[in-house]
Design a protein around this motif. Structure first.
Motif, PDB file in Angstrom:
ATOM      1  N   PRO A 466      45.517  35.631  11.165  1.00  0.00           N
ATOM      2  CA  PRO A 466      44.964  36.915  11.632  1.00  0.00           C
ATOM      3  C   PRO A 466      45.725  37.462  12.835  1.00  0.00           C
ATOM      4  CG  PRO A 466      43.217  35.307  11.265  1.00  0.00           C
ATOM      5  CD  PRO A 466      44.508  34.547  11.187  1.00  0.00           C
ATOM      6  N   GLY A 467      45.876  38.771  12.890  1.00  0.00           N
ATOM      7  CA  GLY A 467      46.430  39.448  14.057  1.00  0.00           C
ATOM      8  C   GLY A 467      47.926  39.624  14.070  1.00  0.00           C
ATOM      9  N   PHE A 468      48.628  38.959  13.145  1.00  0.00           N
ATOM     10  CA  PHE A 468      50.088  39.012  13.200  1.00  0.00           C
ATOM     11  C   PHE A 468      50.617  40.422  12.958  1.00  0.00           C
ATOM     12  CE2 PHE A 468      54.284  38.743  11.174  1.00  0.00           C
ATOM     13  CZ  PHE A 468      54.978  38.069  12.168  1.00  0.00           C
ATOM     14  N   ILE A 469      50.090  41.096  11.937  1.00  0.00           N
ATOM     15  CA  ILE A 469      50.564  42.445  11.619  1.00  0.00           C
ATOM     16  C   ILE A 469      50.339  43.392  12.800  1.00  0.00           C
ATOM     17  CG2 ILE A 469      50.157  44.443  10.126  1.00  0.00           C
ATOM     18  CD1 ILE A 469      49.511  42.484   7.872  1.00  0.00           C
ATOM     19  N   GLY A 470      49.231  43.202  13.487  1.00  0.00           N
ATOM     20  CA  GLY A 470      48.953  44.037  14.663  1.00  0.00           C
ATOM     21  C   GLY A 470      49.995  43.856  15.748  1.00  0.00           C
ATOM     22  N   HIS A 471      50.425  42.602  15.970  1.00  0.00           N
ATOM     23  CA  HIS A 471      51.462  42.338  16.980  1.00  0.00           C
ATOM     24  C   HIS A 471      52.785  43.013  16.604  1.00  0.00           C
ATOM     25  CE1 HIS A 471      48.954  39.702  19.276  1.00  0.00           C
ATOM     26  NE2 HIS A 471      48.858  38.780  18.314  1.00  0.00           N
ATOM     27  N   VAL A 472      53.117  42.961  15.306  1.00  0.00           N
ATOM     28  CA  VAL A 472      54.347  43.603  14.851  1.00  0.00           C
ATOM     29  C   VAL A 472      54.260  45.118  15.055  1.00  0.00           C
ATOM     30  CG1 VAL A 472      55.815  44.075  12.851  1.00  0.00           C
ATOM     31  CG2 VAL A 472      54.839  41.788  13.163  1.00  0.00           C
ATOM     32  N   GLY A 473      53.119  45.697  14.689  1.00  0.00           N
ATOM     33  CA  GLY A 473      52.921  47.128  14.880  1.00  0.00           C
ATOM     34  C   GLY A 473      53.024  47.531  16.339  1.00  0.00           C
ATOM     35  N   GLN A 474      52.527  46.663  17.217  1.00  0.00           N
ATOM     36  CA  GLN A 474      52.594  46.938  18.658  1.00  0.00           C
ATOM     37  C   GLN A 474      54.045  46.986  19.142  1.00  0.00           C
ATOM     38  OE1 GLN A 474      49.814  47.475  20.804  1.00  0.00           O
ATOM     39  NE2 GLN A 474      51.472  48.181  22.141  1.00  0.00           N
ATOM     40  N   ILE A 475      54.850  46.021  18.680  1.00  0.00           N
ATOM     41  CA  ILE A 475      56.261  45.987  19.074  1.00  0.00           C
ATOM     42  C   ILE A 475      56.983  47.239  18.595  1.00  0.00           C
ATOM     43  CG2 ILE A 475      58.470  44.810  18.662  1.00  0.00           C
ATOM     44  CD1 ILE A 475      56.898  42.164  18.602  1.00  0.00           C
ATOM     45  N   LEU A 476      56.747  47.621  17.350  1.00  0.00           N
ATOM     46  CA  LEU A 476      57.404  48.818  16.821  1.00  0.00           C
ATOM     47  C   LEU A 476      56.931  50.073  17.550  1.00  0.00           C
ATOM     48  CD1 LEU A 476      57.334  48.037  12.975  1.00  0.00           C
ATOM     49  CD2 LEU A 476      59.249  47.789  14.559  1.00  0.00           C
ATOM     50  N   GLY A 477      55.638  50.141  17.831  1.00  0.00           N
ATOM     51  CA  GLY A 477      55.096  51.284  18.560  1.00  0.00           C
ATOM     52  C   GLY A 477      55.664  51.384  19.966  1.00  0.00           C
ATOM     53  N   ASP A 478      55.776  50.255  20.649  1.00  0.00           N
ATOM     54  CA  ASP A 478      56.332  50.249  22.001  1.00  0.00           C
ATOM     55  C   ASP A 478      57.783  50.734  22.025  1.00  0.00           C
ATOM     56  OD1 ASP A 478      53.939  49.308  22.952  1.00  0.00           O
ATOM     57  OD2 ASP A 478      54.570  47.211  23.091  1.00  0.00           O
ATOM     58  N   ASN A 479      58.473  50.589  20.879  1.00  0.00           N
ATOM     59  CA  ASN A 479      59.871  51.022  20.798  1.00  0.00           C
ATOM     60  C   ASN A 479      60.027  52.362  20.076  1.00  0.00           C
ATOM     61  OD1 ASN A 479      61.832  48.692  21.757  1.00  0.00           O
ATOM     62  ND2 ASN A 479      60.125  47.684  20.715  1.00  0.00           N
ATOM     63  N   ASN A 480      58.907  53.084  19.938  1.00  0.00           N
ATOM     64  CA  ASN A 480      58.905  54.408  19.309  1.00  0.00           C
ATOM     65  C   ASN A 480      59.443  54.391  17.881  1.00  0.00           C
ATOM     66  OD1 ASN A 480      57.870  55.838  21.615  1.00  0.00           O
ATOM     67  ND2 ASN A 480      59.901  55.630  22.553  1.00  0.00           N
ATOM     68  N   ILE A 481      59.115  53.337  17.153  1.00  0.00           N
ATOM     69  CA  ILE A 481      59.508  53.214  15.749  1.00  0.00           C
ATOM     70  C   ILE A 481      58.303  53.538  14.876  1.00  0.00           C
ATOM     71  CG2 ILE A 481      60.383  51.699  13.943  1.00  0.00           C
ATOM     72  CD1 ILE A 481      62.432  52.284  16.112  1.00  0.00           C
ATOM     73  N   ASN A 482      58.431  54.553  14.052  1.00  0.00           N
ATOM     74  CA  ASN A 482      57.332  54.965  13.182  1.00  0.00           C
ATOM     75  C   ASN A 482      57.413  54.251  11.832  1.00  0.00           C
ATOM     76  OD1 ASN A 482      55.017  56.642  12.642  1.00  0.00           O
ATOM     77  ND2 ASN A 482      56.321  57.802  11.227  1.00  0.00           N
ATOM     78  N   ILE A 483      56.271  53.711  11.385  1.00  0.00           N
ATOM     79  CA  ILE A 483      56.197  53.046  10.089  1.00  0.00           C
ATOM     80  C   ILE A 483      55.866  54.089   9.019  1.00  0.00           C
ATOM     81  CG2 ILE A 483      54.951  51.345   8.703  1.00  0.00           C
ATOM     82  CD1 ILE A 483      54.403  49.787  11.272  1.00  0.00           C
TER      83      ILE A 483
END
Length: 527
Positions: A466-483
């Protein structure tokens, strides 16, 4: 005797023209000096055309050249050739990729020596200023210096051998070759790019692609020695020009030898204002010997293709829709894309390539294998690989081939599987085509998927917690990367995600994801 018409659209060395003129079954037409609009009337009768960069092989040209069977680009590049347009018309496009190898190698050495001894500036002081001041020109020797060679292909490995003759300490970085290709020649080999950044002199010899553009920027230069020397006689943009300028100006980079620029002609490039750079106007192929080789090879290739004997250095595989069923083309394209994706996700030396097919498409297994090989090698070989030489290049690298027909495959009427084994492991990708041309990846390393083989994608395998995808999304968001899309497949203990994003992913972002505790493997690819 019926003759084949070959039209020479641009200026080439006279030795090439003489070959054409003295070949009995060739009707040679010299059209290099006529207006490009008038050229359209001339090429209507051409079986083969020879061009350089001055003639655009575009829709107008191809529409006019109604009898054209082949086009020869007399040189390495082919940006002015509409490759898709050629393929749709069954026209084979070829280039002459190796004729300028020695010229490029020797220009690299010339820039290296010029940077070490500042020859251009010493020459100008004496010849133009008529000043004799030997004390101004204390240079450095190549002897004993450490040279880092990025890319160990046709040109890179020859530069390395010549540097060895100067008794330099030479090391290369090229994750797409077996280490023995370098070590057998007495050249050091590394998989750690930082080893290259620690060298006294660095020269780059890679194709230009998303992985190598701006390969050397501010971050990489900061890790280099003070007073490093950089050489680029390969492609413009492999070094970030802003970073190059800033660090030449500050003195972090002592000298640079540059033959290629992002925008050419580069007469207004700010790098020209600096006092510690040697520059040339993209002269890598500009030797008389090289131009002679280009012209003679182009002429000989044109004659062979006009006669239908062979198509050396073909850049495309002609698709004659009247002879090949319409369903075949998207499968061929899909196979190349899957191999290209696999090679990007595992950037190490390839050991074997296997292609298996089920359904009617298995009748075209040989073509599928060729396209898979081109896709697998394109990441490392760039312009060097084409549909004719792909297997030869692969065999030179010690790559083994295998193919198989699968009789039973539930769920899909046609399916292709590409399996690529590398020094690091095995990657297996399967795909199919829905409707008439909707390409889809349906399996990736044992995980079921439905992914379009297109775009910028992160391939992420992780422990299923649990929670792994959220951590990945956070890293991408912090770097202004849109999924833009997120596809997830789950196994017994792990999961595999294909994350499509709008922006290119830099290596430092991948490193942040890799540091997550549950991350098993992280890769990035663009199709």
């Amino acid at each position: 005797m019926s003759k084949h018409t070959i039209v020479v659209c641009d200026h080439i060395h006279e030795d090439g023209l003489n070959i054409l003129q003295n070949t009995e079954d060739i009707n040679y037409v010299y059209a290099a000096d006529i207006d490009k609009t008038a050229l359209l009337d001339v090429v209507k009768d051409a079986d083969v055309a020879i061009t350089r960069s001055s003639t655009d092989v575009d829709e107008k040209f191809l529409s006019a050249a109604v009898n054209l069977k082949a086009i020869i680009r007399a040189g390495v590049g082919y940006d002015n050739v509409d490759m898709e347009g050629c393929s749709k018309r069954g026209i084979i496009a070829m280039n002459v990729p190796t004729a300028n190898t020695i010229a490029a190698v020797e220009l690299t050495m010339a820039h290296m020596l010029s940077c070490m001894r500042k020859f251009p500036y010493a020459h100008n002081q004496l010849k133009q200023d008529r000043v004799w001041k030997r004390e101004d020109w204390y240079g450095n020797e190549l002897y004993g210096k450490k040279l880092g060679v990025i890319g160990f292909g046709n040109i890179g490995h020859r530069v390395a051998l010549r540097a060895k003759s100067f008794e330099m300490d030479v090391i290369t970085y090229d994750p797409y070759i077996p280490s023995t290709k370098a070590t057998d020649l007495g050249i050091g080999y590394t998989t750690d790019f930082n080893d290259i950044l620690d060298c006294d002199i660095i020269t780059i010899h890679t194709p230009k692609n998303p992985e190598t553009i701006n390969m050397i920027g501010e971050e990489e230069i900061a890790k280099m020695k003070d007073g490093v020397i950089l050489i680029n006689c390969a492609r413009g943009g492999l070094y970030n020009e802003d970073a190059l300028y800033n660090n030449l100006k500050s003195g972090k980079i002592a000298m640079a030898g540059i033959d290629v620029f992002i925008k050419e002609p580069a007469t207004d490039n700010k790098l020209l204002d600096l006092p510690n750079i040697t520059v040339t106007a993209h002269l890598g192929a500009n030797t008389r010997e090289s131009q002679r080789k280009i012209a003679t090879q182009a002429a000989e290739n044109a004659i062979e293709s006009a006669r239908g004997i062979a198509y050396p250095n073909a850049l495309n595989l002609p698709i004659d829709e009247s002879k090949i069923p319409s369903f075949v083309k998207p499968y061929i394209e899909l196979t190349q894309k899957m191999a290209f994706l696999s090679a990007q996700s595992d950037k190490s030396a390839i050991r074997s390539i296997s292609v298996c097919a089920h359904g009617e498409i298995k009748e075209y297994l040989e073509s599928l294998c060729t396209f898979a090989t081109v896709g697998a090698l394109s990441v490392s070989a760039g312009d060097e690989v084409n549909y004719v030489n792909a297997k030869f290049l692969a065999e030179e690298k010690g790559i083994k081939f295998d193919s198989c027909e699968i009789n039973h495959c539930s769920g899909y009427s046609n399916k292709v599987t590409v399996k690529i084994t590398t020094e690091k492991g095995v990657n297996t990708i399967s795909g199919t085509v829905f409707d008439e041309d909707v390409q889809r990846i349906v399996e990736l390393n044992g995980f079921d998927f439905d992914v379009e083989p297109k775009g910028k994608m992160i391939l992420l395998r992780n422990s299923d917690i649990p929670g792994f995808i959220g951590h990945v999304g956070q890293i991408l968001g912090d770097n202004n990367i849109n999924i833009s899309d997120f596809r997830l497949a789950r196994g017994k203990d792990s999961a595999l995600a294909v994350i499509l994003v709008d922006e290119s992913i830099k290596s430092d972002i991948l490193e942040q994801i890799k540091t997550l505790e549950a991350a098993i493997s992280v890769a990035y690819a663009e199709i």
